[in-house]
Scaffold this active site. Sequence first.
Site, PDB file in Angstrom:
ATOM      1  N   SER A  20      -8.916 -19.906  34.145  1.00 17.19           N
ATOM      2  CA  SER A  20      -8.099 -18.698  34.355  1.00 17.19           C
ATOM      3  C   SER A  20      -8.422 -17.168  33.912  1.00 17.19           C
ATOM      4  CB  SER A  20      -6.893 -18.656  33.177  1.00 17.19           C
ATOM      5  OG  SER A  20      -7.123 -19.157  31.639  1.00 17.19           O
TER       6      SER A  20
ATOM      7  N   HIS B 215      -4.209 -23.976  37.311  1.00 19.66           N
ATOM      8  CA  HIS B 215      -4.287 -22.548  38.151  1.00 19.66           C
ATOM      9  C   HIS B 215      -5.222 -22.806  39.459  1.00 19.66           C
ATOM     10  CE1 HIS B 215      -3.883 -19.229  35.354  1.00 19.66           C
ATOM     11  NE2 HIS B 215      -4.261 -20.316  34.696  1.00 19.66           N
TER      12      HIS B 215
ATOM     13  N   LYS C 176       3.036 -22.813  36.491  1.00 16.09           N
ATOM     14  CA  LYS C 176       2.593 -21.938  37.734  1.00 16.09           C
ATOM     15  C   LYS C 176       2.771 -22.123  38.774  1.00 16.09           C
ATOM     16  CE  LYS C 176      -1.304 -21.039  34.094  1.00 16.09           C
ATOM     17  NZ  LYS C 176      -1.072 -21.590  33.038  1.00 16.09           N
TER      18      LYS C 176
HETATM   19  C1  LIG Z   1      -1.555 -21.892  31.664  1.00 15.73           C
HETATM   20  C2  LIG Z   1      -2.240 -22.652  31.403  1.00 15.73           C
HETATM   21  C3  LIG Z   1      -1.730 -24.238  30.786  1.00 15.73           C
HETATM   22  C4  LIG Z   1      -0.517 -24.248  29.628  1.00 15.73           C
HETATM   23  O1  LIG Z   1       0.402 -25.282  30.942  1.00 15.73           O
HETATM   24  P1  LIG Z   1       1.923 -24.478  30.363  1.00 15.73           P
HETATM   25  O2  LIG Z   1       2.662 -25.423  31.473  1.00 15.73           O
HETATM   26  O3  LIG Z   1       2.042 -23.339  30.610  1.00 15.73           O
HETATM   27  O4  LIG Z   1       2.202 -25.292  28.729  1.00 15.73           O
HETATM   28  C5  LIG Z   1      -2.753 -24.750  30.409  1.00 15.73           C
HETATM   29  N1  LIG Z   1      -4.127 -25.391  30.847  1.00 15.73           N
HETATM   30  C6  LIG Z   1      -4.488 -23.958  32.242  1.00 15.73           C
HETATM   31  C7  LIG Z   1      -6.127 -24.131  32.110  1.00 15.73           C
HETATM   32  C8  LIG Z   1      -3.817 -22.971  32.230  1.00 15.73           C
HETATM   33  O5  LIG Z   1      -3.928 -22.276  32.635  1.00 15.73           O
END
Ligand SMILES: *Cc1c(COP(=O)(O)O)cnc(C)c1O
Length: 401
Positions: free
Chosen positions: A187, A215, A246
């Site tokens: 990320s 992502h 996301k």
């Molecule tokens: C955003 C993210 C998470 C967390 O996801 P949520 O559903 O917001 O808890 C976990 N792992 C990665 C790699 C992320 O980018």
Amino acid sequence: MYERMKQDLEQRLHELETQGLYKIERVLQGAQGPEISVRLSNGKTISALNFCANNYLGLANRPELIAAATKAMQEWGYGLSSVRFICGTQEQHRLLEQELSAFLGTEDTILFSSCFDANGGVFEALLDADSAILTDALNHASIIDGVRLCKARRLIYNHMDMADLEQKLREAADAKYRMIVTDGVFSMDGDIADLKSICDLADQYDALVLVDDSHATGFIGPHGRGTAEHWNIQDRVDLITTTFGKALGGASGGCVSGRRELIQWLRQKARPYLFSNTLAPAIVGATREALRIAAEAQDLRNQLARNTMRFRRAMEAAGFTIRQGHHPIVPIMLGDEKLAVQMAKALLDEGIYVIAFSYPVVPRGLARIRVQLSAVHTDEMVDRCVAAFIKVGKALGALKT
Ligand SMILES: *Cc1c(COP(=O)(O)O)cnc(C)c1O
């Protein structure tokens, strides 16, 4: 007791501020989208172009998703007041799990309230002290925490360093089970993991592979099925964890998807699944709609790729140091923490909303501004963003000459 702790915290909060590490939450005055209104700390509200959401396909405020959420709420109610295994499983939870399996090309799927919870539950449930987890040094915080909750031996390999991973696999030769764990896309850097090499090593050293595709799900790979599809190795990944927070609408929720028995076991043993409330009906209904849209969103994926390349090319031509790649995460590398914060602030004055990332989110001295493109940015928006970067970058001396 509290007086002492209060003084200590005040001191440490002040330190964060002086180091430029104190995070300020901007307050949006409306829905998420490419153009938002933001209330500044001086109380003024301004309109800004948004380049820091994970709204890759632009689904966050899509009318179809709002309609699906409303319909689901009318049909299935507001909340379940239960965990899944007591009285919190509705027909549509099952359907969403099946549809996720079909989209991701897996055998079965289990829902969680978030991907953070999915990662918090998956390792502890599947691996005991006699096993080993091989985890990339830059994996997401939720993986780090999930691995900490698990008694398996933890071997951290250098970021995307396959030779080091191989070395660690050798060190773990005596473990009952080995599991290699990686973000599909990292990320902070936008790097796509070399899943093919990881799966080759997994075959060679007899290991399972888990990929966190938060992502990637919805927009990486020819059909948006994620990093495994990008490498054309969908049948070689044992487990995928991902988020609905996301690209898939951006509200909340997550899942673990993969081999049937692994998922079956998680339903019995994963603690965030057993002891935390079931996913809300509105989220389930809207995520099903998001999946339907994502499955056919070739136009959105193409637009996202065009926007990404347009931005990357223009920023490079302007003399910014960006990390190479193709992902809509584009880190503008600045190094200095204060410069990054100062620059993000100046960009907001120009109507461009981006965020500076610094330690501890990224290593010290590698502060950056992370720009994220969306399919719903127009060419004109992308160009305005680049122009603002050039203006502010020149003023602050952040450009290579
Ligand atoms: C955003 C993210 C998470 C967390 O996801 P949520 O559903 O917001 O808890 C976990 N792992 C990665 C790699 C992320 O980018």
